[in-house]
Motif scaffolding. Sequence first.
Motif, PDB file in Angstrom:
ATOM      1  N   ILE A 285       0.751  -1.176  -0.032  1.00 54.02           N
ATOM      2  CA  ILE A 285      -0.248  -0.004   0.001  1.00 54.02           C
ATOM      3  C   ILE A 285       0.847   1.155   0.004  1.00 54.02           C
ATOM      4  N   ASP A 286       0.569   2.148  -0.777  1.00 58.59           N
ATOM      5  CA  ASP A 286       1.137   3.656  -0.803  1.00 58.59           C
ATOM      6  C   ASP A 286       0.751   4.268   0.294  1.00 58.59           C
ATOM      7  N   ALA A 287       1.638   4.227   1.311  1.00 59.03           N
ATOM      8  CA  ALA A 287       1.080   4.922   2.717  1.00 59.03           C
ATOM      9  C   ALA A 287       1.038   6.358   2.496  1.00 59.03           C
ATOM     10  N   ALA A 288       1.558   7.124   1.485  1.00 57.02           N
ATOM     11  CA  ALA A 288       1.622   8.585   1.331  1.00 57.02           C
ATOM     12  C   ALA A 288       0.347   9.112   0.267  1.00 57.02           C
ATOM     13  N   ASP A 289      -0.459   8.111  -0.208  1.00 57.20           N
ATOM     14  CA  ASP A 289      -1.249   8.202  -1.075  1.00 57.20           C
ATOM     15  C   ASP A 289      -2.793   8.511  -0.357  1.00 57.20           C
ATOM     16  N   ALA A 290      -3.344   9.595  -0.585  1.00 56.25           N
ATOM     17  CA  ALA A 290      -4.346  10.368  -0.147  1.00 56.25           C
ATOM     18  C   ALA A 290      -5.571   9.180  -0.297  1.00 56.25           C
ATOM     19  N   GLU A 291      -5.551   8.413  -1.446  1.00 59.20           N
ATOM     20  CA  GLU A 291      -6.571   7.562  -1.834  1.00 59.20           C
ATOM     21  C   GLU A 291      -6.402   6.175  -1.379  1.00 59.20           C
TER      22      GLU A 291
END
Length: 433
Positions: A285-291
């Motif tokens: 999971i991209d932890a920095a992605d707002a979505e």
Amino acid sequence: MFFDRPKSGELSILVHIDIYEERGTSDPREFEELALSAGADPVAMLTGARSTPTARYFVGTGKLDELKALVQEHEAELVIFNHTLRPSQERNLEAVLQCRVLDRTSLILDIFAQRARTHEGKLQVELAQLQHVATRLIRGWTHLERQKGGIGMRGPGETQLETDRRLLRERIKSIQARLEKVRKQRDQGRRSRTRADIPVVSLVGYTNAGKSTLFNAITHADVYAENQLFATLDPTMRRVELDDVGAVILADTVGFISRLPHKLVEAFRATLEEAASADLLLHIIDAADAERLRNIDEVQKVLEEIGASEIPQLLVYNKIDLLSDMEPRLDRNDQGIPVAVWLSAQKKEGLALLEQAISELVGTNMCHGRVYLAPTMGSLRARFHRANAVLNEQYLDDGRCELELRLPEIDFSRILAAESATPELTGWLPISA
């Protein structure tokens, strides 16, 4: 190939209409990244909202006029819709706009066609493209007519459209037969790994979450990894050695995306089955992605579609280096079982925590203790060394070899059975990895 269409280019107009039924299922920024990944040069984005699409043009007449004005103003060569268009809508739009029109499915197929490197990957992409284009055939010319009466009027008996459809069907059947052979080969490989009791850990996740970067960091491989959507298409598998577990197969897979075209899921089923047959899924999971919460839901939908939703998962929150004041950590549930790891694959921070979590989740039924081997048991000693199970070794005054071992219980039993040996055991206890 099948009918006269306007030539395509890179100058593109993007169209994102917020349809009431699809609201919240697609991000315009992600759509723009898809277009850039395909090599398009977006010069404008037309947005709007409708309760339902129109049957003729998908958009209303007002938006169609706006779109036509944008195409003429920027001299655009391509219009890309962030939606699935019917073949008739594509043709009607191209007739009005006088430029090539693509929908979301065609755009993703084009990206896949660019990224496929292996023979299998190219076959899978071609199958998806042919299945998609099969619904978009129209009679582009009439030089092949049906048979007519009269001298000089007898044609070959089928129209060009019928010829195209027949050739498409034959090519699709040929590719499906070849992919079936690939599927059987993969099944055979999986059965071999099952017989050897080597755990398989598959990396899954939303596209551009950092799966390949993490894969390279763990395995020291050189899989292509870029900050772009669908950088990985062809699955890659590597064998790694983990403490307390031994050999583990790590598999890097294609990324998922919201509204992933069903044709691609079908075409890539042989590849996705690697995830469906894994012992553990690392959900990157991209932890920095707002979505990220929406992306997690989309990945779960695809996992359900391929029958992998019941496989144990470990959530891996990647790219914590893009977050402020975030350190690598391992989260556990109330039973002490690892459920999430926070790390940075790019900075190689937190990898030890990930390996610890994997070892705990797949390395169950471990055993630890000492064995005493008679001088005639040299081959048994060699087998323990090949299994990387020896922690300490010393020779006693009576000639026996004392080995301190730690290995999976099933491996210990298999080694003893292969050697038909019964060594002396001391303090031999099953333990949790």
